[in-house]
Design a protein around this motif. Structure first.
Motif, PDB file in Angstrom:
ATOM      1  N   THR A   1       0.831  -1.205   0.000  1.00 21.14           N
ATOM      2  CA  THR A   1       0.000   0.000   0.000  1.00 21.14           C
ATOM      3  C   THR A   1       0.866   1.255   0.000  1.00 21.14           C
ATOM      4  N   ILE A   2       1.914   1.241   0.799  1.00 22.42           N
ATOM      5  CA  ILE A   2       2.815   2.397   0.822  1.00 22.42           C
ATOM      6  C   ILE A   2       3.461   2.597  -0.545  1.00 22.42           C
ATOM      7  N   SER A   3       3.903   1.495  -1.152  1.00 20.74           N
ATOM      8  CA  SER A   3       4.513   1.589  -2.480  1.00 20.74           C
ATOM      9  C   SER A   3       3.511   2.111  -3.505  1.00 20.74           C
ATOM     10  N   ALA A   4       2.278   1.629  -3.435  1.00 24.20           N
ATOM     11  CA  ALA A   4       1.251   2.091  -4.371  1.00 24.20           C
ATOM     12  C   ALA A   4       0.973   3.579  -4.168  1.00 24.20           C
TER      13      ALA A   4
ATOM     14  N   SER B   1      -4.645   1.605 -14.304  1.00 23.85           N
ATOM     15  CA  SER B   1      -3.502   0.738 -14.003  1.00 23.85           C
ATOM     16  C   SER B   1      -2.530   0.683 -15.185  1.00 23.85           C
ATOM     17  N   GLU B   2      -3.068   0.696 -16.422  1.00 24.85           N
ATOM     18  CA  GLU B   2      -2.188   0.692 -17.590  1.00 24.85           C
ATOM     19  C   GLU B   2      -1.419   2.012 -17.675  1.00 24.85           C
TER      20      GLU B   2
ATOM     21  N   THR C   1      12.067  -4.869 -16.067  1.00 25.82           N
ATOM     22  CA  THR C   1      12.092  -5.093 -14.618  1.00 25.82           C
ATOM     23  C   THR C   1      11.125  -4.165 -13.919  1.00 25.82           C
ATOM     24  N   LYS C   2      11.188  -2.898 -14.257  1.00 28.81           N
ATOM     25  CA  LYS C   2      10.335  -1.910 -13.606  1.00 28.81           C
ATOM     26  C   LYS C   2       8.872  -2.130 -13.948  1.00 28.81           C
ATOM     27  N   GLN C   3       8.592  -2.457 -15.193  1.00 24.03           N
ATOM     28  CA  GLN C   3       7.217  -2.644 -15.616  1.00 24.03           C
ATOM     29  C   GLN C   3       6.603  -3.849 -14.905  1.00 24.03           C
ATOM     30  N   SER C   4       7.335  -4.950 -14.778  1.00 28.90           N
ATOM     31  CA  SER C   4       6.778  -6.123 -14.102  1.00 28.90           C
ATOM     32  C   SER C   4       6.585  -5.844 -12.617  1.00 28.90           C
ATOM     33  N   TRP C   5       7.499  -5.067 -12.032  1.00 28.73           N
ATOM     34  CA  TRP C   5       7.358  -4.726 -10.616  1.00 28.73           C
ATOM     35  C   TRP C   5       6.119  -3.865 -10.389  1.00 28.73           C
ATOM     36  N   VAL C   6       5.919  -2.903 -11.264  1.00 33.88           N
ATOM     37  CA  VAL C   6       4.773  -2.019 -11.132  1.00 33.88           C
ATOM     38  C   VAL C   6       3.476  -2.796 -11.357  1.00 33.88           C
ATOM     39  N   LYS C   7       3.483  -3.733 -12.289  1.00 36.24           N
ATOM     40  CA  LYS C   7       2.283  -4.551 -12.515  1.00 36.24           C
ATOM     41  C   LYS C   7       1.927  -5.314 -11.255  1.00 36.24           C
TER      42      LYS C   7
ATOM     43  N   VAL D   1      -1.440  -5.091  -9.150  1.00 34.22           N
ATOM     44  CA  VAL D   1      -2.246  -6.275  -8.822  1.00 34.22           C
ATOM     45  C   VAL D   1      -2.477  -6.336  -7.316  1.00 34.22           C
ATOM     46  N   ALA D   2      -1.397  -6.127  -6.554  1.00 35.20           N
ATOM     47  CA  ALA D   2      -1.531  -6.163  -5.099  1.00 35.20           C
ATOM     48  C   ALA D   2      -2.462  -5.062  -4.603  1.00 35.20           C
ATOM     49  N   ALA D   3      -2.353  -3.871  -5.181  1.00 31.94           N
ATOM     50  CA  ALA D   3      -3.243  -2.775  -4.779  1.00 31.94           C
ATOM     51  C   ALA D   3      -4.694  -3.117  -5.108  1.00 31.94           C
ATOM     52  N   GLY D   4      -4.919  -3.713  -6.263  1.00 27.40           N
ATOM     53  CA  GLY D   4      -6.283  -4.121  -6.622  1.00 27.40           C
ATOM     54  C   GLY D   4      -6.831  -5.168  -5.673  1.00 27.40           C
ATOM     55  N   VAL D   5      -5.988  -6.129  -5.335  1.00 29.70           N
ATOM     56  CA  VAL D   5      -6.404  -7.171  -4.379  1.00 29.70           C
ATOM     57  C   VAL D   5      -6.706  -6.540  -3.033  1.00 29.70           C
TER      58      VAL D   5
END
Length: 172
Positions: free
Chosen positions: A95-98, A136-137, A152-158, A162-166
């Protein structure tokens, strides 16, 4: 006459003594009956106490068994509670990262178009694409545009998205 008064006095004293003895015997018999009843009552009380002490001991043994069972189950649940705590910590970090990514994105969108043109290679075609994309996109694309290591960055952000959505679905 003196002798007759003496005899009469002795007879009255003897009758009084006999009456006193009769009343004393009745009183002593009543006291004996009371003591017998008290003794029987005490025996019954002692028997009841013995029975109750056995039952109390059984209850204490049963309570000790239940306590041991509960303690064993609590020890088994401890790892699950620790895991739940860890998941909560991880969700907090996500959540903090998001929030940080969202803040950076909002700051980027707050800049004027002239500032964006001067700082990056953000074209009008990509702006049109961003308007059509989902939030999200847009987050993933804007993050990828800012940083050079896209994969790397794009997969991390995805994963963050996903975690924020969950997390949002979980809270709802």
């Amino acid at each position: 006459m003196d002798g007759l008064i003496w005899q009469l006095s002795v007879a009255v004293i003897a009758l009084a003594f006999v009456a006193l003895v009769v009343f004393l015997i009745k009183t002593l018999k009543a006291a004996e009956n009371s003591l017998d009843k008290t003794s029987q009552t005490l025996q019954e009380v002692q028997k009841t106490i013995d029975e109750l002490s056995y039952e109390v001991k059984q209850v204490v043994r049963h309570a000790n068994g239940i306590t041991e069972d509960v303690q064993g189950k609590m020890k088994k649940i401890d790892p699950v509670l620790e895991t739940v705590k860890n998941v909560g910590d991880i969700l907090n970090e996500v959540t903090i990262s998001a929030k940080q990514v969202s803040s950076a994105l909002i700051d980027r969108f707050k800049k004027s178009p002239a500032e964006i043109r001067g700082e990056s290679t953000f074209s009008s075609a990509s702006a049109a694409k961003a308007a059509v994309q989902s939030p999200s996109e847009r987050t993933v694309d804007s993050y990828a545009a800012v940083y050079s290591d896209k994969k790397t960055k794009q997969s991390w952000v995805k994963w963050v998205d996903v975690a924020a959505g969950v997390w949002q679905r979980y809270r709802a």
